[in-house]
Design an enzyme around this catalytic site. Structure first.
Site, PDB file in Angstrom:
ATOM      1  N   ASP A 178      23.982   3.479  -6.147  1.00  0.00           N
ATOM      2  CA  ASP A 178      22.599   3.363  -5.685  1.00  0.00           C
ATOM      3  C   ASP A 178      22.275   1.869  -5.600  1.00  0.00           C
ATOM      4  O   ASP A 178      22.902   1.055  -6.284  1.00  0.00           O
ATOM      5  CB  ASP A 178      21.636   4.062  -6.658  1.00  0.00           C
ATOM      6  CG  ASP A 178      20.320   4.435  -5.985  1.00  0.00           C
ATOM      7  OD1 ASP A 178      20.143   5.621  -5.620  1.00  0.00           O
ATOM      8  OD2 ASP A 178      19.469   3.537  -5.795  1.00  0.00           O
TER       9      ASP A 178
ATOM     10  N   ARG B  81       3.285   0.563  -5.326  1.00  0.00           N
ATOM     11  CA  ARG B  81       4.281   0.218  -6.356  1.00  0.00           C
ATOM     12  C   ARG B  81       4.467  -1.297  -6.446  1.00  0.00           C
ATOM     13  O   ARG B  81       4.610  -1.855  -7.523  1.00  0.00           O
ATOM     14  CB  ARG B  81       5.610   0.893  -6.036  1.00  0.00           C
ATOM     15  CG  ARG B  81       5.499   2.396  -6.100  1.00  0.00           C
ATOM     16  CD  ARG B  81       6.828   3.049  -6.069  1.00  0.00           C
ATOM     17  NE  ARG B  81       7.547   2.892  -7.312  1.00  0.00           N
ATOM     18  CZ  ARG B  81       8.811   3.250  -7.508  1.00  0.00           C
ATOM     19  NH1 ARG B  81       9.492   3.782  -6.528  1.00  0.00           N
ATOM     20  NH2 ARG B  81       9.406   3.077  -8.656  1.00  0.00           N
TER      21      ARG B  81
END
Ligand SMILES: C[S@@+](CC[C@H](N)C(=O)[O-])C[C@H]1O[C@@H](n2cnc3c(N)ncnc32)[C@H](O)[C@@H]1O
Length: 249
Positions: free
Chosen positions: A122, A14
């Site tokens: 988050d 990623r």
């Protein structure tokens, strides 16, 4: 479950995508690029976060939360105005907080009479933005028991559904790093922190659990992920079921 090695490989892949987007050829060049660049630090965190989630994930938690927390609240608060505070810590794209909200709505028929709020946080700002949009592929309905389908409405396109406003209104989304300060006032009736602590080492996890315990009201509930069972002693918490803990009263 992914192994630590698989997870590192996935993060590298990623991150490599991020390097390509910036036209950088080495991780060292990226390290230099990120230094002192707050926006890129955010991109970095967003690019390595593992956000896998789904509606009604680890459904035994909701089988417990429904009757034991939500329905018990409905019974005791009937005819008055009850107050409940919940926290989905590591909420990813919203499936977890919307599941909690759906169970609340189902179990508390007069929910509008009460002061019920959920904080959903988050570390990843992109995923929080996605959670707040509350739009999911229609195939997500397969994860949701049919008695809860009433809380999903048709989306802008036929292939999407949107979570109903009545659930969305219960939730406030915020960016928050669980390993940093928590600018949170008050205590919670229940905290869900599931499949987040798997990424932390033992001492970090213990400290976090200690902080969650302090953030729960006496008698409040902590739900953690299936692979995060707490080992050793956690003062003030009692194991009440599979990965379900209660703060001592
Ligand atoms: C695998 S998802 C789990 C989502 C949901 N709780 C569930 O069980 O389906 C883990 C989430 O934790 C978030 N996360 C990881 N480290 C974090 C941290 N230090 N602070 C806050 N969130 C974090 C990730 O961004 C990700 O969205």
């Amino acid at each position: 479950m992914c192994s630590a090695k698989a997870s590192v490989t996935w993060s590298i892949s990623r991150l490599s995508r991020r390097l390509r987007a910036l036209n950088l050829s080495t991780f060292k060049a990226y390290r230099d690029h990120i230094a002192g660049n707050e926006r890129e630090v955010e991109n970095y965190i967003n690019s390595i976060s593992t956000n896998h989630t789904k509606f009604f994930r680890e459904s035994h938690h909701f089988d417990h939360f429904g009757p034991t927390v939500a329905r018990a609240f409905a019974r005791s608060a009937r005819g008055g105005t009850g107050r409940m505070r919940l926290w989905s810590a590591g909420c990813s794209s919203g499936e977890e907080p919307y599941t909690i909200a759906a169970v609340l709505k189902k179990e508390i028929p007069d929910i509008g009479q009460h002061d019920i709020r959920m904080l959903a946080t988050d570390i990843d700002t992109d995923i929080i933005a996605k959670a707040a949009r509350a739009e999911y592929p229609a195939t997500a309905l397969e994860e949701i028991p049919s008695e809860y389908h009433e809380y999903c409405e048709p989306g802008a396109s036929k292939s999407n559904v949107v979570v109903s406003e009545s659930l969305r209104n219960l939730i406030a989304y915020r960016q928050l790093n669980l390993l940093g300060p928590w600018p949170i006032k008050g205590q919670f009736d229940a905290i869900f922190c599931r499949n987040v602590m798997i990424y932390f080492d033992g001492p970090t996890k213990s400290k976090l659990v200690e902080r969650f315990t302090q953030q729960l009201r006496p008698g409040g509930w902590l739900y953690i992920g299936h692979s995060e069972s707490l080992i050793g002693s956690h003062p003030g918490l009692t194991l009440m079921g599979r990965t379900i803990y209660r703060r001592e009263a």
